[in-house]
Design a protein around this motif. Structure first.
Motif, PDB file in Angstrom:
ATOM      1  N   ALA A 333       0.843  -1.213   0.000  1.00 44.93           N
ATOM      2  CA  ALA A 333       0.000   0.000   0.000  1.00 44.93           C
ATOM      3  C   ALA A 333       0.871   1.254   0.000  1.00 44.93           C
ATOM      4  O   ALA A 333       0.617   2.204  -0.739  1.00 44.93           O
ATOM      5  CB  ALA A 333      -0.931  -0.010   1.205  1.00 44.93           C
ATOM      6  N   GLN A 336       2.546   1.788  -3.409  1.00 45.57           N
ATOM      7  CA  GLN A 336       1.596   2.330  -4.393  1.00 45.57           C
ATOM      8  C   GLN A 336       1.538   3.852  -4.277  1.00 45.57           C
ATOM      9  O   GLN A 336       1.683   4.578  -5.270  1.00 45.57           O
ATOM     10  CB  GLN A 336       0.199   1.736  -4.169  1.00 45.57           C
ATOM     11  CG  GLN A 336       0.095   0.268  -4.585  1.00 45.57           C
ATOM     12  CD  GLN A 336      -1.306  -0.302  -4.366  1.00 45.57           C
ATOM     13  OE1 GLN A 336      -2.024   0.124  -3.481  1.00 45.57           O
ATOM     14  NE2 GLN A 336      -1.680  -1.283  -5.185  1.00 45.57           N
ATOM     15  N   ILE A 340       3.086   6.746  -7.023  1.00 49.45           N
ATOM     16  CA  ILE A 340       2.205   7.768  -7.601  1.00 49.45           C
ATOM     17  C   ILE A 340       2.720   9.175  -7.297  1.00 49.45           C
ATOM     18  O   ILE A 340       2.780  10.036  -8.181  1.00 49.45           O
ATOM     19  CB  ILE A 340       0.766   7.598  -7.063  1.00 49.45           C
ATOM     20  CG1 ILE A 340       0.139   6.371  -7.725  1.00 49.45           C
ATOM     21  CG2 ILE A 340      -0.054   8.850  -7.285  1.00 49.45           C
ATOM     22  CD1 ILE A 340      -1.349   6.300  -7.579  1.00 49.45           C
ATOM     23  N   THR A 357      -3.685  18.179  -0.309  1.00 41.87           N
ATOM     24  CA  THR A 357      -4.868  17.526  -0.878  1.00 41.87           C
ATOM     25  C   THR A 357      -4.568  16.067  -1.166  1.00 41.87           C
ATOM     26  O   THR A 357      -5.382  15.176  -0.911  1.00 41.87           O
ATOM     27  CB  THR A 357      -5.237  18.202  -2.227  1.00 41.87           C
ATOM     28  OG1 THR A 357      -5.046  19.599  -2.111  1.00 41.87           O
ATOM     29  CG2 THR A 357      -6.648  17.878  -2.638  1.00 41.87           C
ATOM     30  N   LEU A 358      -3.369  15.824  -1.703  1.00 45.77           N
ATOM     31  CA  LEU A 358      -3.009  14.475  -2.105  1.00 45.77           C
ATOM     32  C   LEU A 358      -2.792  13.570  -0.888  1.00 45.77           C
ATOM     33  O   LEU A 358      -3.233  12.415  -0.870  1.00 45.77           O
ATOM     34  CB  LEU A 358      -1.748  14.523  -2.976  1.00 45.77           C
ATOM     35  CG  LEU A 358      -1.384  13.226  -3.683  1.00 45.77           C
ATOM     36  CD1 LEU A 358      -2.558  12.686  -4.479  1.00 45.77           C
ATOM     37  CD2 LEU A 358      -0.203  13.436  -4.606  1.00 45.77           C
ATOM     38  N   LYS A 361      -6.075  12.529   0.396  1.00 50.45           N
ATOM     39  CA  LYS A 361      -6.703  11.528  -0.465  1.00 50.45           C
ATOM     40  C   LYS A 361      -6.063  10.161  -0.260  1.00 50.45           C
ATOM     41  O   LYS A 361      -6.766   9.145  -0.115  1.00 50.45           O
ATOM     42  CB  LYS A 361      -6.559  11.958  -1.930  1.00 50.45           C
ATOM     43  CG  LYS A 361      -7.287  11.022  -2.863  1.00 50.45           C
ATOM     44  CD  LYS A 361      -6.634  10.884  -4.227  1.00 50.45           C
ATOM     45  CE  LYS A 361      -6.767   9.476  -4.692  1.00 50.45           C
ATOM     46  NZ  LYS A 361      -6.147   9.225  -5.986  1.00 50.45           N
ATOM     47  N   GLU A 362      -4.744  10.117  -0.236  1.00 48.81           N
ATOM     48  CA  GLU A 362      -4.050   8.836  -0.134  1.00 48.81           C
ATOM     49  C   GLU A 362      -4.348   8.142   1.195  1.00 48.81           C
ATOM     50  O   GLU A 362      -4.540   6.928   1.247  1.00 48.81           O
ATOM     51  CB  GLU A 362      -2.537   9.046  -0.293  1.00 48.81           C
ATOM     52  CG  GLU A 362      -2.113   9.386  -1.710  1.00 48.81           C
ATOM     53  CD  GLU A 362      -2.419   8.268  -2.705  1.00 48.81           C
ATOM     54  OE1 GLU A 362      -2.245   7.096  -2.344  1.00 48.81           O
ATOM     55  OE2 GLU A 362      -2.872   8.579  -3.822  1.00 48.81           O
ATOM     56  N   ALA A 364      -7.034   8.510   2.955  1.00 50.59           N
ATOM     57  CA  ALA A 364      -8.421   8.037   2.901  1.00 50.59           C
ATOM     58  C   ALA A 364      -8.523   6.743   2.093  1.00 50.59           C
ATOM     59  O   ALA A 364      -9.190   5.783   2.500  1.00 50.59           O
ATOM     60  CB  ALA A 364      -9.316   9.115   2.288  1.00 50.59           C
ATOM     61  N   VAL A 365      -7.846   6.706   0.945  1.00 51.24           N
ATOM     62  CA  VAL A 365      -7.866   5.505   0.102  1.00 51.24           C
ATOM     63  C   VAL A 365      -7.314   4.317   0.873  1.00 51.24           C
ATOM     64  O   VAL A 365      -7.900   3.229   0.907  1.00 51.24           O
ATOM     65  CB  VAL A 365      -7.017   5.731  -1.175  1.00 51.24           C
ATOM     66  CG1 VAL A 365      -6.758   4.419  -1.901  1.00 51.24           C
ATOM     67  CG2 VAL A 365      -7.701   6.722  -2.109  1.00 51.24           C
ATOM     68  N   LEU A 368      -9.554   3.162   3.766  1.00 53.09           N
ATOM     69  CA  LEU A 368     -10.697   2.396   3.255  1.00 53.09           C
ATOM     70  C   LEU A 368     -10.265   0.973   2.899  1.00 53.09           C
ATOM     71  O   LEU A 368     -10.903  -0.014   3.290  1.00 53.09           O
ATOM     72  CB  LEU A 368     -11.250   3.112   2.016  1.00 53.09           C
ATOM     73  CG  LEU A 368     -12.572   2.612   1.456  1.00 53.09           C
ATOM     74  CD1 LEU A 368     -13.670   2.671   2.508  1.00 53.09           C
ATOM     75  CD2 LEU A 368     -12.997   3.455   0.247  1.00 53.09           C
ATOM     76  N   ASN A 369      -9.146   0.853   2.167  1.00 51.99           N
ATOM     77  CA  ASN A 369      -8.641  -0.483   1.838  1.00 51.99           C
ATOM     78  C   ASN A 369      -8.207  -1.243   3.082  1.00 51.99           C
ATOM     79  O   ASN A 369      -8.352  -2.465   3.144  1.00 51.99           O
ATOM     80  CB  ASN A 369      -7.469  -0.384   0.857  1.00 51.99           C
ATOM     81  CG  ASN A 369      -7.948  -0.180  -0.564  1.00 51.99           C
ATOM     82  OD1 ASN A 369      -9.086  -0.511  -0.883  1.00 51.99           O
ATOM     83  ND2 ASN A 369      -7.094   0.376  -1.408  1.00 51.99           N
ATOM     84  N   LEU A 402      -1.569   0.316   7.212  1.00 51.79           N
ATOM     85  CA  LEU A 402      -1.942   0.862   5.906  1.00 51.79           C
ATOM     86  C   LEU A 402      -2.105   2.381   5.950  1.00 51.79           C
ATOM     87  O   LEU A 402      -1.722   3.070   4.995  1.00 51.79           O
ATOM     88  CB  LEU A 402      -3.221   0.196   5.367  1.00 51.79           C
ATOM     89  CG  LEU A 402      -2.935  -0.876   4.298  1.00 51.79           C
ATOM     90  CD1 LEU A 402      -2.120  -2.011   4.871  1.00 51.79           C
ATOM     91  CD2 LEU A 402      -4.210  -1.394   3.655  1.00 51.79           C
TER      92      LEU A 402
END
Lengths: 451, 451
Positions: A333, A336, A340, A357-358, A361-362, A364-365, A368-369, A402
């Motif tokens: 994770a 990844q 990016i 912002t990024l 987002k990361e 949160a992603v 969630l995973n 994660l």
């Protein structure tokens, strides 16, 4: 399975390898005789150093220079080391100044000296100009072959002048307009010389879309970005006084783009993009060994933390069995996110302005995973060991790892860039150390608390 | 630390982000108003999808098409989904046929239909021609804007003809020579039109160095290799009957090169090079989740093997502490080889013809490093646990794992290529499964035997 059709290059390589394996060197020399220098360069890279040594002297000196500029740095060094000063000078003296500037740093000093003597004053001046800029700047990338015209002449006069020149530098898609002090004024596309009325004056045709000059100290990454964004074939280079000093062409920018992109994958495991695939064993061992050493340090950092929980492990051996799962999921994770963000920075899409912002987002992603996969892993654990507490502990450790992985993966590249450390080189190894340590400590620590 | 000077793009992004964070959309629109389409494309990629939605309609329809062709596929899809059929047709109808062909697959069917109606017969024919070739072939990459001349005319006549045309397609560095049946005969550099005598006939000036045409069904990887080897700006494309059907230009090849190189790093962790950095959380989660799932399977395969040695682990907890070191060293060494060989295959340097030489070399390199590092690791282990047998066992396991890792790393990419499985995508995950399993089994198995 049907036989895959071979490309012409694959056929050349196959034939060459057959000849070399049979030690039939005459046949091998015959095989490469009539090929394009670019193809010979690729073939030389695809064979062993000892075979290169045999074939190299049989290649005509006039195309040895063309080959030298095409091969990767390691192979270039080998080939140069096998030439006499005299033949090295002969092979390179006809090269474009920018190609020469790339080779010179790998040449022995005596050869550079002799080479400089063979060049006329103008070429020597130009070569020194390029060498005075850092290799990875616009100045280091530029060549000094370009055509200039004055603003107050007609297209007809320009065409007459070009006809007198007899030939133009390769990749000439524009001529540059300068005043009498060589100040850069703009450019004129070659195609418009052909399509416009001969009576028109140069100054009325200056193209503003392509004419934005690049400053010589611009970093090559930015140059590549500019060429890609604007689909350029060439760009003028100016010095700090707005004087035209050179021209960058797309073929050299393509090399920068390829190197950059390859750098990001090669340096993840401590390799260099100039690496010779068929380098001698000792040389390859040395280079790779360094990275294995770095990895060993980080591996022992991680297992040191496992060692802290010896008593807990002793109590419940299932922890030892499952702990690689926690570390590994965090590693994936985090990597990844790291890839990016590192790529985003390299291509200019991610900067300090939008990193917050990024990161959000990361995280949160990954969170969630984490929730999804912690449930799956918890269930598998319960099925395997029939231990509810153990299942809850591993699930919690997965989510923790994660989230930390995503945060680190997003934050690290920008931090490293600011510290002037190459994120592509150091990012991966630092990140996996973090995800290993957090993975082991979260899992074994929670177990120590609750079991 | 001194403030790093921002590039003009970084300044644009910073200003845009400030405006967006303050929800000052008028200011944001103002910020991007006068930029080059390529820069706007990059800016749109660097902001969140919701902000793109706000800014997109304010961009002039005439440059929306230029932006659409520049952004990555994911962002392209988002922007297209927010346009009416009518505006989508207006924005794209002026694009080059090859750019249009890239966008069409992402357009809703109704828009494609309307678009085809607005194109004249010639353009429609050309678009259909390009779409009839696979997207990743020379035919899919080519555009259909090029200039042809007959062999039996003079340079003067060609120039007169060009002047009548008024303008030439961008990146025109050569015109193509065809007979009356459009059979490809060769090419003529634009620069030689300007430097040669006007009386000379085209056929006497045909350039053979650049004139080798590309067959339309050539794979784009091979096209990129050709452009790099020969430093081309453009290349003619012919069909199976030697008829000239199109022209490939360097700007599209640069995209192929960038995509290819990025593909190798992105797909190592299951990412796609078209990935939108700022994609919505759910969309990103889904994509990455798949790869975490794959990793979970491989992680459980590895720990299953650990589970087989539960009794041995119980007996000596030091084994549990040290086992990640063995797996990790194998993973790094194997990945080094894997990356070198995968890249060698992608750039054409490694084929079936020379893979055996390479496997031998890689195994020797890794074996040598295995010996060196196994000694170091053995000593550290002895220092930590004062257990000679354990030190010998870990040293032997390290050597075993490194040799297997190198062999697998060199062998896998070619095997996967032959099976038509993308080595960049599957290579890493298969390899680390191998190095984990071999690492754990060698270490714990030897321990079970001797302890």
């Amino acid at each position: 399975m049907a036989e895959i059709e071979l490309t012409s290059f694959e056929v050349s390589l196959q034939n060459l390898m057959i000849a070399l394996e049979a030690s039939d060197y005459d046949e091998a020399k015959q095989q490469i005789k009539d090929l394009h220098p670019g193809e010979i360069a690729l073939l030389l890279e695809a064979i062993q150093p000892k075979d290169r040594s045999v074939l190299w002297p049989s290649i005509e000196i006039s195309i040895q220079g063309e080959i030298l500029k095409e091969v990767s740095e390691d192979v270039q060094s080998q080939l140069i080391s096998e030439m006499t000063v005299d033949s090295l000078v002969k092979a390179t003296e006809k090269l474009d100044t920018d190609d020469l500037a790339d080779i010179v740093p790998n040449m022995p000093e005596s050869a550079v000296h002799s080479l400089l003597l063979t060049l006329d004053f103008k070429h020597r001046e130009r070569l020194n100009k390029i060498l005075s800029y850092p290799e990875d700047s616009a100045g280091g990338l530029m060549n000094t072959d370009f055509i200039t015209v004055r603003p107050d002449v007609s297209i007809r006069a320009v065409i007459r002048y070009l006809r007198l020149l007899k030939e133009m530098p390769i990749d000439t898609d524009q001529v540059f307009v300068v005043d009498r002090n060589f100040n850069y004024l703009g450019s004129l596309l070659i195609t418009s010389l052909l399509t416009e009325e001969p009576e028109r004056m140069v100054e009325t045709l200056i193209n503003n879309d392509f004419s934005k000059p690049v400053s010589a100290d611009t970093d090559e990454t930015e140059v590549a970005l500019l060429f890609e964004q604007r689909n350029l074939i060439s760009a003028p280079v100016i010095d700090e006084n707005n004087q035209l000093v050179g021209r960058i062409t797309i073929d050299d920018v393509v090399d920068v783009i390829r190197d950059q992109a390859e750098h990001s994958v090669m340096s993840m495991v401590g390799l260099d993009e100039d690496e010779d695939v068929f380098a001698p064993i000792i040389q390859s061992s040395k280079r790779r060994s360094v990275w294995l050493g770095v990895n060993l340090v980080t591996a022992f950092i991680a297992v040191y933390f496992i060692g802290l929980f010896e008593a807990t492990l002793q109590q419940k051996i299932a922890l030892a069995i499952l702990m690689p799962v926690v570390a590994s999921m965090g590693g994936i994770a985090g990597t990844q996110t790291l890839i990016i963000v590192t790529r985003g920075i390299a291509t200019g899409r991610v900067t300090a302005a939008n990193i917050k912002t990024l990161i959000n987002k990361e995280v949160a992603v990954s969170g969630l995973n984490g929730i999804i996969w912690s449930i799956v892993i918890g269930l598998i654990t319960y099925y395997w060991f029939a231990d509810l507490l153990l299942s809850l502990i591993i699930a919690l450790a997965i989510i923790t790892n994660l989230v930390v992985a995503a945060f680190s993966g997003a934050f690290l590249p920008l931090l490293l860039s600011k510290l002037k450390i190459d994120p592509a080189l150091a990012g991966g190894v630092i990140l996996t150390t973090i995800t290993d340590v957090i993975g082991f400590v979260a899992f074994l620590g929670l177990a120590a608390l609750f079991i």
